[in-house]
Design a protein around this motif. Structure first.
Motif, PDB file in Angstrom:
ATOM      1  N   GLN A  39       0.831  -1.200   0.000  1.00 30.84           N
ATOM      2  CA  GLN A  39       0.000   0.000   0.000  1.00 30.84           C
ATOM      3  C   GLN A  39       0.870   1.257   0.000  1.00 30.84           C
ATOM      4  N   LEU A  40       1.961   1.225   0.749  1.00 31.35           N
ATOM      5  CA  LEU A  40       2.840   2.389   0.802  1.00 31.35           C
ATOM      6  C   LEU A  40       3.609   2.601  -0.501  1.00 31.35           C
ATOM      7  N   LEU A  41       4.144   1.525  -1.062  1.00 33.25           N
ATOM      8  CA  LEU A  41       5.026   1.654  -2.225  1.00 33.25           C
ATOM      9  C   LEU A  41       4.294   1.641  -3.559  1.00 33.25           C
ATOM     10  N   PHE A  42       3.272   0.818  -3.686  1.00 33.58           N
ATOM     11  CA  PHE A  42       2.634   0.622  -4.980  1.00 33.58           C
ATOM     12  C   PHE A  42       1.167   1.053  -5.019  1.00 33.58           C
ATOM     13  N   GLY A  43       0.695   1.704  -3.989  1.00 34.88           N
ATOM     14  CA  GLY A  43      -0.687   2.176  -3.995  1.00 34.88           C
ATOM     15  C   GLY A  43      -1.704   1.061  -3.930  1.00 34.88           C
ATOM     16  N   ALA A  44      -1.461   0.041  -3.158  1.00 36.07           N
ATOM     17  CA  ALA A  44      -2.379  -1.088  -2.940  1.00 36.07           C
ATOM     18  C   ALA A  44      -2.629  -1.871  -4.221  1.00 36.07           C
ATOM     19  N   SER A  45      -1.564  -2.243  -4.912  1.00 33.07           N
ATOM     20  CA  SER A  45      -1.684  -3.050  -6.122  1.00 33.07           C
ATOM     21  C   SER A  45      -1.965  -4.498  -5.739  1.00 33.07           C
ATOM     22  N   THR A  71      -1.423 -28.750   7.759  1.00 32.63           N
ATOM     23  CA  THR A  71      -2.005 -27.453   8.090  1.00 32.63           C
ATOM     24  C   THR A  71      -1.617 -26.366   7.098  1.00 32.63           C
ATOM     25  N   ALA A  72      -0.518 -26.532   6.387  1.00 34.55           N
ATOM     26  CA  ALA A  72      -0.040 -25.467   5.500  1.00 34.55           C
ATOM     27  C   ALA A  72      -1.050 -25.097   4.417  1.00 34.55           C
ATOM     28  N   PRO A  73      -1.621 -26.048   3.680  1.00 33.19           N
ATOM     29  CA  PRO A  73      -2.598 -25.635   2.673  1.00 33.19           C
ATOM     30  C   PRO A  73      -3.889 -25.070   3.264  1.00 33.19           C
ATOM     31  N   VAL A  74      -4.086 -25.245   4.548  1.00 28.45           N
ATOM     32  CA  VAL A  74      -5.282 -24.716   5.193  1.00 28.45           C
ATOM     33  C   VAL A  74      -5.064 -23.275   5.643  1.00 28.45           C
ATOM     34  N   VAL A  75      -3.896 -22.982   6.224  1.00 30.94           N
ATOM     35  CA  VAL A  75      -3.654 -21.644   6.764  1.00 30.94           C
ATOM     36  C   VAL A  75      -3.291 -20.633   5.693  1.00 30.94           C
ATOM     37  N   VAL A  76      -2.791 -21.097   4.559  1.00 32.03           N
ATOM     38  CA  VAL A  76      -2.350 -20.174   3.512  1.00 32.03           C
ATOM     39  C   VAL A  76      -3.513 -19.330   2.968  1.00 32.03           C
ATOM     40  N   PRO A  77      -4.673 -19.899   2.620  1.00 32.07           N
ATOM     41  CA  PRO A  77      -5.766 -19.037   2.150  1.00 32.07           C
ATOM     42  C   PRO A  77      -6.320 -18.105   3.231  1.00 32.07           C
ATOM     43  N   ILE A  78      -6.284 -18.555   4.464  1.00 30.15           N
ATOM     44  CA  ILE A  78      -6.744 -17.692   5.560  1.00 30.15           C
ATOM     45  C   ILE A  78      -5.825 -16.485   5.683  1.00 30.15           C
ATOM     46  N   ALA A  79      -4.514 -16.719   5.576  1.00 32.11           N
ATOM     47  CA  ALA A  79      -3.553 -15.622   5.650  1.00 32.11           C
ATOM     48  C   ALA A  79      -3.705 -14.680   4.456  1.00 32.11           C
ATOM     49  N   PHE A  80      -4.043 -15.223   3.281  1.00 32.07           N
ATOM     50  CA  PHE A  80      -4.278 -14.384   2.107  1.00 32.07           C
ATOM     51  C   PHE A  80      -5.424 -13.418   2.385  1.00 32.07           C
ATOM     52  N   ALA A  81      -6.511 -13.933   2.930  1.00 30.64           N
ATOM     53  CA  ALA A  81      -7.675 -13.091   3.221  1.00 30.64           C
ATOM     54  C   ALA A  81      -7.351 -12.065   4.303  1.00 30.64           C
ATOM     55  N   PHE A  82      -6.602 -12.462   5.322  1.00 33.75           N
ATOM     56  CA  PHE A  82      -6.237 -11.532   6.394  1.00 33.75           C
ATOM     57  C   PHE A  82      -5.327 -10.432   5.870  1.00 33.75           C
ATOM     58  N   GLY A  83      -4.410 -10.791   5.012  1.00 29.32           N
ATOM     59  CA  GLY A  83      -3.489  -9.806   4.472  1.00 29.32           C
ATOM     60  C   GLY A  83      -4.145  -8.835   3.518  1.00 29.32           C
ATOM     61  N   LEU A  84      -5.284  -9.187   2.959  1.00 32.06           N
ATOM     62  CA  LEU A  84      -5.990  -8.290   2.040  1.00 32.06           C
ATOM     63  C   LEU A  84      -6.601  -7.078   2.734  1.00 32.06           C
ATOM     64  N   LEU A  85      -6.741  -7.121   4.048  1.00 33.84           N
ATOM     65  CA  LEU A  85      -7.402  -6.020   4.756  1.00 33.84           C
ATOM     66  C   LEU A  85      -6.800  -4.647   4.449  1.00 33.84           C
ATOM     67  N   PRO A  86      -5.473  -4.472   4.463  1.00 37.39           N
ATOM     68  CA  PRO A  86      -4.944  -3.135   4.172  1.00 37.39           C
ATOM     69  C   PRO A  86      -5.077  -2.712   2.707  1.00 37.39           C
ATOM     70  N   VAL A  87      -5.103  -3.651   1.781  1.00 33.15           N
ATOM     71  CA  VAL A  87      -5.116  -3.279   0.364  1.00 33.15           C
ATOM     72  C   VAL A  87      -6.499  -3.365  -0.269  1.00 33.15           C
ATOM     73  N   GLY A 100     -15.324  -4.474   0.168  1.00 34.17           N
ATOM     74  CA  GLY A 100     -14.037  -4.392  -0.527  1.00 34.17           C
ATOM     75  C   GLY A 100     -13.232  -5.668  -0.389  1.00 34.17           C
ATOM     76  N   LEU A 101     -13.283  -6.280   0.802  1.00 30.98           N
ATOM     77  CA  LEU A 101     -12.565  -7.536   1.033  1.00 30.98           C
ATOM     78  C   LEU A 101     -13.155  -8.661   0.182  1.00 30.98           C
ATOM     79  N   VAL A 102     -14.477  -8.767   0.142  1.00 27.96           N
ATOM     80  CA  VAL A 102     -15.123  -9.809  -0.654  1.00 27.96           C
ATOM     81  C   VAL A 102     -14.836  -9.602  -2.139  1.00 27.96           C
ATOM     82  N   THR A 103     -14.875  -8.358  -2.583  1.00 30.35           N
ATOM     83  CA  THR A 103     -14.575  -8.062  -3.981  1.00 30.35           C
ATOM     84  C   THR A 103     -13.132  -8.414  -4.322  1.00 30.35           C
ATOM     85  N   ALA A 104     -12.198  -8.061  -3.435  1.00 29.40           N
ATOM     86  CA  ALA A 104     -10.786  -8.389  -3.672  1.00 29.40           C
ATOM     87  C   ALA A 104     -10.571  -9.896  -3.688  1.00 29.40           C
ATOM     88  N   LEU A 105     -11.246 -10.623  -2.815  1.00 33.53           N
ATOM     89  CA  LEU A 105     -11.131 -12.084  -2.829  1.00 33.53           C
ATOM     90  C   LEU A 105     -11.674 -12.670  -4.127  1.00 33.53           C
TER      91      LEU A 105
END
Length: 155
Positions: A39-45, A71-87, A100-105
């Motif tokens: 968000q800081l460097l690329f404007g939330a690309s 557990t890895a394939p389970v936590v990875v999509p959850i982390a993707f969704a959590f990380g989308l909050l700022p962008v 915005g979160l649902v649209t980005a997902l």
């Protein structure tokens, strides 16, 4: 005559072993930090965020300990969704942010599936290698197999 030089020490890659929860926290915190940086460097690309998601999901799958491989394939999509909050491009309020979160997902599902696939393939390969290694250890512990003679057909 000068003394021979010792061989240079080989540098090894770090080999952390995270629990399932630790892997999830690592992935979520890393994706959130990368999203803030994006968000800081690329404007939330969202494309930059998706590209950065792929190596994070691979590292998460590599660094989870053997007992928590699944557990890895389970936590990875959850982390993707959590990380989308700022962008995620959301309007005012909680409803706008959620929309915005649902649209980005929905629009970035390819990156989500790709990262989950990367984590799934890596964990599958690790699990197969672990199972083969265990089978070889069991065979070695049993000792040599007795010789089996072929049956003779009565004439």
């Amino acid at each position: 005559m000068p003394a021979p030089r010792p061989a240079p020490a080989r540098r090894r890659m770090p080999n952390p072993r995270l629990t399932g929860l630790g892997g999830g926290l690592f992935c979520a915190a890393t994706m959130f930090a990368l999203a803030c940086l994006d968000q800081l460097l690329f404007g939330a690309s969202l494309v930059v965020y998706g590209v950065l998601f792929l190596p994070v999901s691979a590292l998460t799958a590599l660094w989870v300990r053997r007992g928590d491989i699944v557990t890895a394939p389970v936590v990875v999509p959850i982390a993707f969704a959590f990380g989308l909050l700022p962008v995620a491009d959301g309007g005012g309020g909680i409803g706008g942010q959620l929309m915005g979160l649902v649209t980005a997902l929905a629009t970035q599902a390819g990156w989500l599936y790709g990262g989950t696939l990367v984590a799934g393939v890596i964990t599958t390969v690790r699990k197969v290698r672990l199972m083969t290694r265990r089978a070889a250890q069991r065979r070695a512990a049993r000792g040599p197999r007795p010789e089996i003679r072929p049956r003779r057909r009565p004439v």
